[in-house]
Design a protein around this motif. Structure first.
Motif, PDB file in Angstrom:
ATOM      1  N   SER A 286       0.826  -1.202   0.000  1.00  0.00           N
ATOM      2  CA  SER A 286       0.000   0.000   0.000  1.00  0.00           C
ATOM      3  C   SER A 286       0.862   1.255   0.000  1.00  0.00           C
ATOM      4  O   SER A 286       0.404   2.330  -0.364  1.00  0.00           O
ATOM      5  CB  SER A 286      -0.911   0.016   1.220  1.00  0.00           C
ATOM      6  N   SER A 287       2.126   1.114   0.397  1.00  0.00           N
ATOM      7  CA  SER A 287       2.936   2.311   0.625  1.00  0.00           C
ATOM      8  C   SER A 287       3.141   3.110  -0.647  1.00  0.00           C
ATOM      9  O   SER A 287       3.288   4.322  -0.612  1.00  0.00           O
ATOM     10  CB  SER A 287       4.283   1.928   1.242  1.00  0.00           C
ATOM     11  N   SER A 288       3.107   2.451  -1.833  1.00  0.00           N
ATOM     12  CA  SER A 288       3.353   3.212  -3.058  1.00  0.00           C
ATOM     13  C   SER A 288       2.228   4.222  -3.308  1.00  0.00           C
ATOM     14  O   SER A 288       2.410   5.187  -4.032  1.00  0.00           O
ATOM     15  CB  SER A 288       3.484   2.263  -4.248  1.00  0.00           C
ATOM     16  N   PHE A 289       1.061   4.002  -2.673  1.00  0.00           N
ATOM     17  CA  PHE A 289      -0.035   4.936  -2.876  1.00  0.00           C
ATOM     18  C   PHE A 289       0.069   6.165  -1.971  1.00  0.00           C
ATOM     19  O   PHE A 289      -0.424   7.222  -2.310  1.00  0.00           O
ATOM     20  CB  PHE A 289      -1.378   4.248  -2.603  1.00  0.00           C
ATOM     21  N   TRP A 290       0.685   5.990  -0.815  1.00  0.00           N
ATOM     22  CA  TRP A 290       0.628   7.123   0.102  1.00  0.00           C
ATOM     23  C   TRP A 290       1.978   7.540   0.673  1.00  0.00           C
ATOM     24  O   TRP A 290       2.058   8.551   1.366  1.00  0.00           O
ATOM     25  CB  TRP A 290      -0.360   6.862   1.233  1.00  0.00           C
ATOM     26  N   VAL A 291       3.041   6.797   0.414  1.00  0.00           N
ATOM     27  CA  VAL A 291       4.343   7.228   0.916  1.00  0.00           C
ATOM     28  C   VAL A 291       5.092   7.956  -0.182  1.00  0.00           C
ATOM     29  O   VAL A 291       5.172   7.486  -1.316  1.00  0.00           O
ATOM     30  CB  VAL A 291       5.174   6.030   1.426  1.00  0.00           C
ATOM     31  N   TYR A 292       5.611   9.136   0.164  1.00  0.00           N
ATOM     32  CA  TYR A 292       6.281   9.978  -0.807  1.00  0.00           C
ATOM     33  C   TYR A 292       7.783   9.860  -0.625  1.00  0.00           C
ATOM     34  O   TYR A 292       8.314  10.120   0.462  1.00  0.00           O
ATOM     35  CB  TYR A 292       5.825  11.422  -0.598  1.00  0.00           C
ATOM     36  N   TYR A 293       8.478   9.395  -1.667  1.00  0.00           N
ATOM     37  CA  TYR A 293       9.935   9.337  -1.590  1.00  0.00           C
ATOM     38  C   TYR A 293      10.520  10.381  -2.522  1.00  0.00           C
ATOM     39  O   TYR A 293      10.270  10.369  -3.723  1.00  0.00           O
ATOM     40  CB  TYR A 293      10.451   7.948  -1.970  1.00  0.00           C
ATOM     41  N   GLU A 294      11.320  11.264  -1.932  1.00  0.00           N
ATOM     42  CA  GLU A 294      11.869  12.382  -2.669  1.00  0.00           C
ATOM     43  C   GLU A 294      12.661  11.915  -3.889  1.00  0.00           C
ATOM     44  O   GLU A 294      12.547  12.454  -4.974  1.00  0.00           O
ATOM     45  CB  GLU A 294      12.789  13.154  -1.723  1.00  0.00           C
ATOM     46  N   ALA A 295      13.506  10.875  -3.658  1.00  0.00           N
ATOM     47  CA  ALA A 295      14.444  10.444  -4.694  1.00  0.00           C
ATOM     48  C   ALA A 295      13.720  10.043  -5.972  1.00  0.00           C
ATOM     49  O   ALA A 295      14.177  10.311  -7.076  1.00  0.00           O
ATOM     50  CB  ALA A 295      15.288   9.285  -4.177  1.00  0.00           C
ATOM     51  N   GLU A 296      12.549   9.410  -5.809  1.00  0.00           N
ATOM     52  CA  GLU A 296      11.835   8.905  -6.974  1.00  0.00           C
ATOM     53  C   GLU A 296      11.401  10.033  -7.893  1.00  0.00           C
ATOM     54  O   GLU A 296      11.463   9.906  -9.112  1.00  0.00           O
ATOM     55  CB  GLU A 296      10.591   8.140  -6.528  1.00  0.00           C
ATOM     56  N   VAL A 297      10.970  11.136  -7.281  1.00  0.00           N
ATOM     57  CA  VAL A 297      10.467  12.227  -8.089  1.00  0.00           C
ATOM     58  C   VAL A 297      11.617  12.982  -8.745  1.00  0.00           C
ATOM     59  O   VAL A 297      11.593  13.295  -9.924  1.00  0.00           O
ATOM     60  CB  VAL A 297       9.623  13.187  -7.232  1.00  0.00           C
ATOM     61  N   LYS A 298      12.642  13.233  -7.958  1.00  0.00           N
ATOM     62  CA  LYS A 298      13.771  14.030  -8.449  1.00  0.00           C
ATOM     63  C   LYS A 298      14.462  13.365  -9.638  1.00  0.00           C
ATOM     64  O   LYS A 298      14.536  13.907 -10.711  1.00  0.00           O
ATOM     65  CB  LYS A 298      14.783  14.232  -7.326  1.00  0.00           C
TER      66      LYS A 298
END
Lengths: 305, 281
Positions: A286-298
Motif C-alpha cells: 500500500s505504501s506506493s499509494f501514500w508514501v512519498y519518496y523524494e528520490a523517486e520524483v527528483k
C-alpha cells in the motif's frame, strides 16, 4: 597472480568476519524456523516420543473458538491502538518541533516512560488502575462525583485500559517523527508562506507528505509490536486471566510452556508469523499509494544504496 | 480591523492559555504515574489510602523491606552478569560482522547482507519454541546460557547500524594500514574500533536497556528463584504480596532507576540513533 591471491585472502577474511552472524542465523533463526515447521506436524509433549499427525494441529486450531477469539482480541487491541499512537506521537513531535522550551526537558518527559522496564510499569499501572484504592478513580470521584470504571478488572474495559496505558510509551514513536520533521527543508515552508499557504495547508501539503516514510516506518513497527503484546498482559492479568484479554502471545505461551503442547504451539507460531508477514507485506504494497519518496520524483530512478 | 494590535494580543493570550493547560495535562499524564509511584513508596501502610502527596513520616524503611523480600542483591547480581555479557557479546560480534560487510570484498557479500536485513523482520515468536527445545537438549535450561550465548552472534539491527557507520570511514585508512603490513584483524582492532566509539556506545546503551528490561526470556529459561533476574523477581514478588503496595512501588522504583540514570546520561545516543533508524528505513 599476487593480486588475485590477495583478493582471495580478503574474500576469505570477509567470510571469517561474517561467520558469527552466519552461525547465529543458522542456529537461532533459520534452523528454528524450519524446525518449528516440522514440529507443527507433530503431537509432542516433550516427554514421550513425538508422533506425526500431519496437518491435524492446523485443522484443530481452525476449529478452536479460543484461537479465533485470541486473534480477535489481539487485532482489536492492535488496530484500535494504531491510529491513537500514530496521531499522539505526531502531535507530541510537532509540539517539540515548534521550538517549545525547554526542549530537552519536554523531550525527556515524553520519552522517559519508553525506556522503563515493562514489568515495573505493569506493577505501577495495576496500582493506578485499582478500582478501589487507585489514584485514577480517586480523581474521577473527586472531579466528576461518580464511581470510576473497573479498568483492567472488568471484561468490558480491559482492552481500552491497556490501550490507554500503552499511550504512556508513545515517546519512541515521537522521537522517530521528530527526526523526520527536522529533515524537512525550511525553504519549503518559506516558499509556501510566500504563496499565502496557511498553517493547515502547510501541514497537509508539506509536513505530512514529507514525513510519510516515517509514518510508514512507525506504522509497521507499531503494528508488529502491538500484535506481539505479552509482558504487560502476563504480569497484570496472569493471576486472574480474562477472556477478553486472551492475547495471541498469551494463548501461544500457555500452550507451549504451561501445557507443553509443542506441536500445536509450533503451528500457532507459524500461523502468527504468516499473519505478521502478511500485514507487513500489505503495508509495503500500500505504501506506493501514500508514501512519498523524494528520490523517486527528483531523479526518476531507484536509489542504489 | 479597527484595532489589529489588540486582536493579535488577545489571540496570543488565548494561545498561551491553551498551551499552558495542554502542558499541564501532558505533564500529569507522563510524569504523574512516576510521581505517584515514588510518593506511594515513601508512605507508611497506614497512609496508603489517604491520597496525600506528602508522606509523613517518610517511610524509607519500605525500600529496605522491599529489597530484602525480593532477594534483591542476588537477583541484581544475576541481572548484571547477564547484562554485561550481552553488552560485551553484542559489541564484539556486531562490530566484527559489520567490518566484514562494510570493508572486505567477498563474493555474495551483498546478498548475505540482504539476508541480515530480512532477518530483522522475523519476529521472535517464529523461533521461540525450537530455540527452547534446542537449549533444553543442550541442558541449558535454568542457566544463563540461553540468555547470553546468542548475544555473540550479532543482532541484525546492530550490524546494520555499524555497517552504515563504517562505510562512512575513508577506505584509504585500511589501504594504508594494509601497505604497512596490517592484517584485517589488526585493521578492525586498531583502525576501525577506535573510530567507532559513539556508535558502539549507542549499541551498548540499547543492549543494556533491552537486556535489563527483558521478561519473556528469563521467564521461559529460568526456573529456580536463585537464578531469577530482577524483572522476574519483581513479577513473582508482586504475585506473593499483592496488597503490600508500598513495598511493590518501592521495588518498582528501584528497578526503574538504572534505566532512568542510563537514559539521562546517554540521552544523546538514544535520540540520535532512534531518529536515525526512522530516517534510514
Amino acid at each position: 597472480m599476487a593480486m588475485s591471491k590477495m583478493r582471495r585472502q580478503e574474500a576469505l577474511y570477509g567470510y571469517l568476519f561474517i561467520l558469527p552472524w552466519a552461525i547465529g542465523f543458522l542456529l537461532f533463526t533459520l534452523g528454528p524456523m524450519i524446525a518449528s515447521l516440522v514440529f507443527s506436524t507433530w503431537k509432542w509433549d516433550l516427554l514421550d516420543k513425538p508422533t506425526f499427525v500431519g496437518l491435524r494441529n492446523y485443522a484443530v486450531m481452525l476449529k478452536m473458538p479460543d484461537f479465533w477469539h485470541s486473534l480477535g482480541v489481539t487485532s482489536y487491541y492492535s488496530f484500535a491502538r494504531l491510529p491513537l499512537v500514530l496521531a499522539a506521537g505526531l502531535l507530541l513531535a510537532l509540539m517539540l518541533n515548534q521550538r517549545i522550551r525547554p526542549l530537552g526537558l519536554w523531550r525527556t518527559i515524553f520519552y522517559l516512560p519508553s525506556v522503563l522496564p515493562m514489568v515495573a510499569v505493569s506493577m505501577l499501572f495495576i496500582f493506578l488502575y485499582n478500582p478501589d484504592i487507585g489514584v485514577i478513580n480517586f480523581f474521577i470521584q473527586k472531579i466528576f462525583g461518580v464511581k470510576g470504571p473497573r479498568w483492567i478488572f472488568d471484561e468490558r474495559t480491559v482492552i481500552p485500559s491497556l490501550i490507554l496505558m500503552s499511550l504512556w510509551w508513545v515517546g519512541s514513536n515521537m522521537l522517530i517523527y521528530l527526526g523526520g520533521l527536522q529533515g524537512i527543508p525550511t525553504e519549503l515552508y518559506e516558499a509556501a508562506a510566500i504563496d499565502g499557504a496557511g498553517v493547515w495547508s502547510r501541514f497537509w501539503r508539506i509536513t505530512l507528505p514529507m514525513i510519510s516514510p516515517v509514518i510508514f516506518y512507525n506504522l509497521i513497527t507499531t503494528l508488529i509490536a502491538s500484535f506481539e503484546t505479552f509482558t504487560q498482559v502476563y504480569v497484570m492479568l496472569g493471576n486472574r486471566p480474562m477472556w477478553n484479554a486472551n492475547f495471541f502471545m498469551i494463548y501461544l505461551y500457555n500452550h507451549a510452556f504451561r501445557y507443553y503442547k509443542m506441536g500445536y504451539a509450533s503451528a500457532l507460531a507459524w500461523v502468527f508469523f504468516i499473519i505478521l508477514f502478511g500485514l507487513t507485506l500489505l503495508t509495503f504494497k500500500s505504501s506506493s499509494f501514500w508514501v512519498y519518496y523524494e528520490a523517486e520524483v527528483k531523479g526518476g530512478k531507484k536509489e542504489n544504496a | 480591523m479597527v484595532n489589529p494590535g489588540r486582536a493579535i494580543k488577545k489571540r496570543h493570550w488565548l494561545q498561551a492559555g491553551i498551551l499552558y493547560i495542554l502542558s499541564l495535562v501532558l505533564v500529569v499524564f507522563f510524569v504523574g504515574p512516576l510521581f505517584w509511584m515514588v510518593v506511594t513508596s515513601l508512605k507508611s501502610p497506614a497512609q496508603l489510602y489517604s491520597y496525600t502527596i506528602f508522606p509523613r513520616p517518610i517511610a524509607w524503611n519500605n525500600y529496605i523491606t522491599a529489597l530484602r523480600s525480593i532477594p534483591f542483591f542476588r537477583q541484581l547480581t544475576n541481572t548484571v552478569i547477564i547484562v554485561v555479557v550481552n553488552v560485551v557479546g553484542q559489541l564484539l560480534s556486531s562490530s566484527f560482522v559489520a567490518f566484514g560487510f562494510a570493508r572486505l570484498r567477498s563474493p555474495w557479500k551483498n546478498r548475505l547482507f540482504a539476508l541480515v536485513l530480512a532477518t530483522m523482520m522475523v519476529p521472535q515468536v517464529a523461533t521461540l519454541i525450537p530455540s527452547y527445545i534446542l537449549f533444553k537438549e543442550l541442558g541449558w535450561i535454568d542457566t544463563f546460557l540461553p540468555l547470553t550465548v546468542p548475544a555473540f552472534t550479532a543482532h541484525p539491527f546492530n550490524i546494520f547500524l555499524l555497517r552504515v557507520f563504517y562505510q562512512g570511514i575513508p577506505i584509504e585508512l585500511d589501504e594504508a594500514a594494509r601497505v604497512d603490513g596490517a592484517s584485517s584483524l589488526a585493521i578492525w582492532h586498531r583502525v576501525i574500533l577506535p573510530l567507532s566509539k559513539p556508535v558502539l556506545t549507542t549499541i551498548a546503551v540499547f543492549t543494556f536497556q533491552n537486556t535489563w528490561n527483558d521478561f519473556m526470556g528469563p521467564l521461559i529459561y529460568l526456573q529456580t528463584p536463585e537464578w531469577f533476574t530482577l524483572q522476574l523477581g519483581l513479577a513473582s514478588f508482586a504475585g506473593m504480596y499483592s496488597v503490600d503496595w508500598v513495598s511493590i512501588m518501592a521495588a518498582s522504583a528501584v528497578i526503574m532507576l538504572p534505566c532512568v540514570l542510563v537514559f539521562i546520561f546517554a540521552q544523546r545516543f538514544f535520540t540520535e540513533s532512534l531518529a536515525f533508524a526512522g530516517l534510514k528505513e
